[in-house]
Enzyme design. Structure first.
Site, PDB file in Angstrom:
ATOM      1  N   GLU A  59      10.307   0.404  10.211  1.00 11.10           N
ATOM      2  CA  GLU A  59      11.274   1.508  10.065  1.00 11.10           C
ATOM      3  C   GLU A  59      10.505   2.765  10.405  1.00 11.10           C
ATOM      4  O   GLU A  59       9.569   3.122   9.694  1.00 11.10           O
ATOM      5  CB  GLU A  59      11.766   1.624   8.620  1.00 11.10           C
ATOM      6  CG  GLU A  59      12.433   0.401   8.066  1.00 11.10           C
ATOM      7  CD  GLU A  59      13.858   0.238   8.528  1.00 11.10           C
ATOM      8  OE1 GLU A  59      14.336   1.055   9.351  1.00 11.10           O
ATOM      9  OE2 GLU A  59      14.489  -0.723   8.082  1.00 11.10           O
ATOM     10  N   CYS A  89      13.657  10.465   7.262  1.00 16.35           N
ATOM     11  CA  CYS A  89      13.553   9.830   8.586  1.00 16.35           C
ATOM     12  C   CYS A  89      14.881   9.873   9.323  1.00 16.35           C
ATOM     13  O   CYS A  89      14.914   9.968  10.540  1.00 16.35           O
ATOM     14  CB  CYS A  89      13.040   8.409   8.454  1.00 16.35           C
ATOM     15  SG  CYS A  89      13.984   7.490   7.264  1.00 16.35           S
ATOM     16  N   GLU A 103      10.229  14.828  16.498  1.00 17.97           N
ATOM     17  CA  GLU A 103      10.531  14.809  15.073  1.00 17.97           C
ATOM     18  C   GLU A 103       9.645  15.835  14.351  1.00 17.97           C
ATOM     19  O   GLU A 103       8.423  15.763  14.438  1.00 17.97           O
ATOM     20  CB  GLU A 103      10.264  13.415  14.513  1.00 17.97           C
ATOM     21  CG  GLU A 103      10.624  13.295  13.056  1.00 17.97           C
ATOM     22  CD  GLU A 103      10.371  11.905  12.506  1.00 17.97           C
ATOM     23  OE1 GLU A 103       9.297  11.352  12.766  1.00 17.97           O
ATOM     24  OE2 GLU A 103      11.259  11.375  11.817  1.00 17.97           O
ATOM     25  N   LYS A 141       0.849  -1.202   0.000  1.00 12.69           N
ATOM     26  CA  LYS A 141       0.000   0.000   0.000  1.00 12.69           C
ATOM     27  C   LYS A 141       0.879   1.244   0.000  1.00 12.69           C
ATOM     28  O   LYS A 141       1.702   1.428   0.896  1.00 12.69           O
ATOM     29  CB  LYS A 141      -0.918   0.039   1.228  1.00 12.69           C
ATOM     30  CG  LYS A 141      -1.938   1.169   1.100  1.00 12.69           C
ATOM     31  CD  LYS A 141      -2.669   1.484   2.388  1.00 12.69           C
ATOM     32  CE  LYS A 141      -1.948   2.494   3.246  1.00 12.69           C
ATOM     33  NZ  LYS A 141      -1.756   3.832   2.621  1.00 12.69           N
TER      34      LYS A 141
END
Ligand code: NAD
Length: 500
Positions: A265, A299, A400, A190
């Site tokens: 991840e 990331c 983040e 997806k």
């Protein structure tokens, strides 16, 4: 929902193509049972196309296709060499369509066309080619057991449900497809709802490369509906996910009911430590790239920079000079642009709200506002922003942001730098700048992260394992570690005639 399964598109750079819009199941494009996703150009806020979005019922259809294909002789009996040849063919097809893929990802995501072409596409093609090479090199062990013989074989896990983010649409797909297919699994992948287009064009190449129907299925869909239906489906044996830590935690819960194998991840707030004995120019160059490239939507972005006190002021002033010189904000098609728009209105507003917060937590050394490009007030553009003088409890230091926003902080000693670097729930990447060889390796050993860059930032190679510790993930992608993650060991004990 329109019933159209293909639309003709022409991008602002003049590239034209026939864009599939359906769900890619069993090697054909099918309509969904009612939902749509609208893809937006983040530079102009104009619609590019609408695509079909999977419902839970559509996900079930895709998983059943993958389940059937996993057991079909057409795939199961393919030799590892044949699988490798198909992957290599896919890499060649992707390479010969690289301008098209770069155009689609630049338009859909906002990243510059140059970055998509010279970075994302090189990586995507390289990863598929690399795993094409692994396919027939997967082997087990023989183990000496007194009077008996034992051996192991590495076998595929089964149906893999893969969920990817929007920051590197095509390359994130290849990181997951390459090892899964090399290992003999079948896949339902997806894509992220912000970037639904390139994966469907890849579907056409999957057919051309010779993969049998059902081996690879691509769906678009919303996380809460299609994503959760996929990761909780009882016929899915493994889930591989890249995205935020919050979503990963929900996925672990959803995958738990049938004890699925998982690889995650997730997010990061990676530290970059600059010691006063470093090569200063290199430290500036890499620390800038480490947070400002790809619109800061990385990331592994080295978003927390720790600089030794004696060079702190010089570092901040030269870092800001580098931002002014290099980080030109503009449309993704302009060859001068370094930083395109953020991917979506939601991400744009999220970054701006962190910048507002940062004003009360720190000092702005550069930027700190939206950017205007083209004068029409359109587009999700942010001025690259540099904060200094925050303390370690500041939210901009700890959370983040996933945008072109960096926090720079001073330290006195090596011990303090390592302690502050490790004071985070995350542990994805990290970097250290020093010319002292012993210190470089000492710091590399003591930093709590899955990857360390010495005198560099953001290096990534198909041959080298990638992944995080702590809340940055579980398991590894790329390299042989990535291959192992898509196979499981079977042990066979052979009685050699000893009946005692
Ligand atoms: P996200 O977690 O919201 O979405 C990622 C994907 O998960 C999308 O495809 C989304 O549709 C899907 N999803 C959302 N909810 C789901 C659910 N309940 N069940 C199943 N699937 C679901 O992340 P995002 O905001 O789109 O992406 C940015 C985040 O991804 C950042 O935190 C970034 O650090 C992280 N990221 C990590 C890596 C890595 O390799 N570690 C790479 C890229 C991005």
């Amino acid at each position: 929902m329109h019933n159209t399964l293909f639309v003709n598109l022409t991008a602002p750079n003049g590239q034209s193509w026939r864009q599939p819009t359906g769900l890619f199941i069993n090697n054909t494009f099918l309509p969904s049972s009612g939902h749509i996703i609208t893809s937006i150009d983040p530079a102009t806020e104009k619609e590019i196309a609408t695509v079909h979005a999977a419902s839970a019922q559509d996900v079930d259809k895709a998983v059943k296709a993958a389940h059937g294909a996993f057991r079909s002789p057409e795939w199961r009996d393919k030799s590892a060499t044949e699988r490798g040849i198909m992957l290599t063919r896919l890499a060649d097809l992707m390479e010969s369509n690289k301008e098209l893929f770069a155009t689609i990802d630049a338009w859909d995501n906002g990243k510059t066309y140059q970055e998509a072409l010279n970075n994302d596409l090189v990586e995507a093609v390289g990863v598929i080619r690399y795993y094409g090479g692994w396919s027939d090199k997967i082997s087990g062990q023989t183990i000496s057991v007194p009077n008996k013989f034992a051996y192991t074989v590495r076998q595929p896990i089964g149906v893999v449900g893969q969920v990817i983010p929007w920051n590197y649409p095509l390359s994130m797909a290849t990181w997951k497809l390459g090892p899964a297919l090399a290992g003999g699994n079948t896949v339902v992948l997806k894509a992220a709802e912000q970037t639904p287009l390139s994966i469907l064009v890849l579907g056409e190449l999957i057919v051309e490369a010779g993969f049998p129907p059902g081996v690879v299925n691509f769906i678009n869909g919303y996380g809460k509906e299609a994503g959760s239906a996929l990761v909780s489906h009882p016929l899915v044996d493994k889930v591989a996910f890249t995205g935020s830590t919050a979503t990963a935690s929900q996925i672990m819960t959803l995958a738990a009911s049938t004890l699925k194998n998982i690889t995650l991840e997730t997010g990061g707030k990676s530290p970059l430590i600059v010691f006063d004995d470093c090569d200063f120019e290199q430290a500036i160059k890499w620390s800038h790239l480490g947070i400002m490239s790809n619109q800061g939507q990385i990331c592994t972005a080295t978003s927390r920079i720790l600089v030794q006190s004696s060079i702190f002021d010089r570092f901040v002033s030269e870092f800001v000079a580098e931002v002014k010189k290099t980080s030109k904000v503009g449309h993704q098609w302009d060859p001068e642009t370094y930083q395109g728009p953020q991917v979506s209105k939601q991400q744009y507003e999220r970054i701006l709200s962190y910048i507002d917060l940062g004003r009360s937590e720190a000092t702005v050394a550069h930027g700190g506002e939206k950017a205007s490009v083209g004068g029409d007030g359109k587009g999700y553009f942010v001025t690259p922003t540099v904060f200094i003088d925050m303390d370690t409890n500041a939210r901009i230091w700890r959370e983040e942001i996933f945008g072109p926003v960096v926090c720079i902080k001073r330290f006195e000693t090596e011990g303090q730098a390592v302690a502050e670097a490790n004071d985070s729930v995350y542990g994805l990447g990290s970097a250290v700048f020093t010319k002292d060889l012993e210190r470089a390796h000492r710091v590399a050993a003591s930093i709590e992260s899955g990857m360390v860059w010495v005198n560099s930032s953001q290096d990534c190679d198909p041959r080298v394992p990638f992944g995080g510790v702590k809340q940055s993930g579980i398991g590894r992608e790329l390299g042989y570690a990535g291959m192992e993650a898509y196979t499981q060991i079977k042990a066979v004990h052979v009685n050699m005639g000893n009946r005692l």
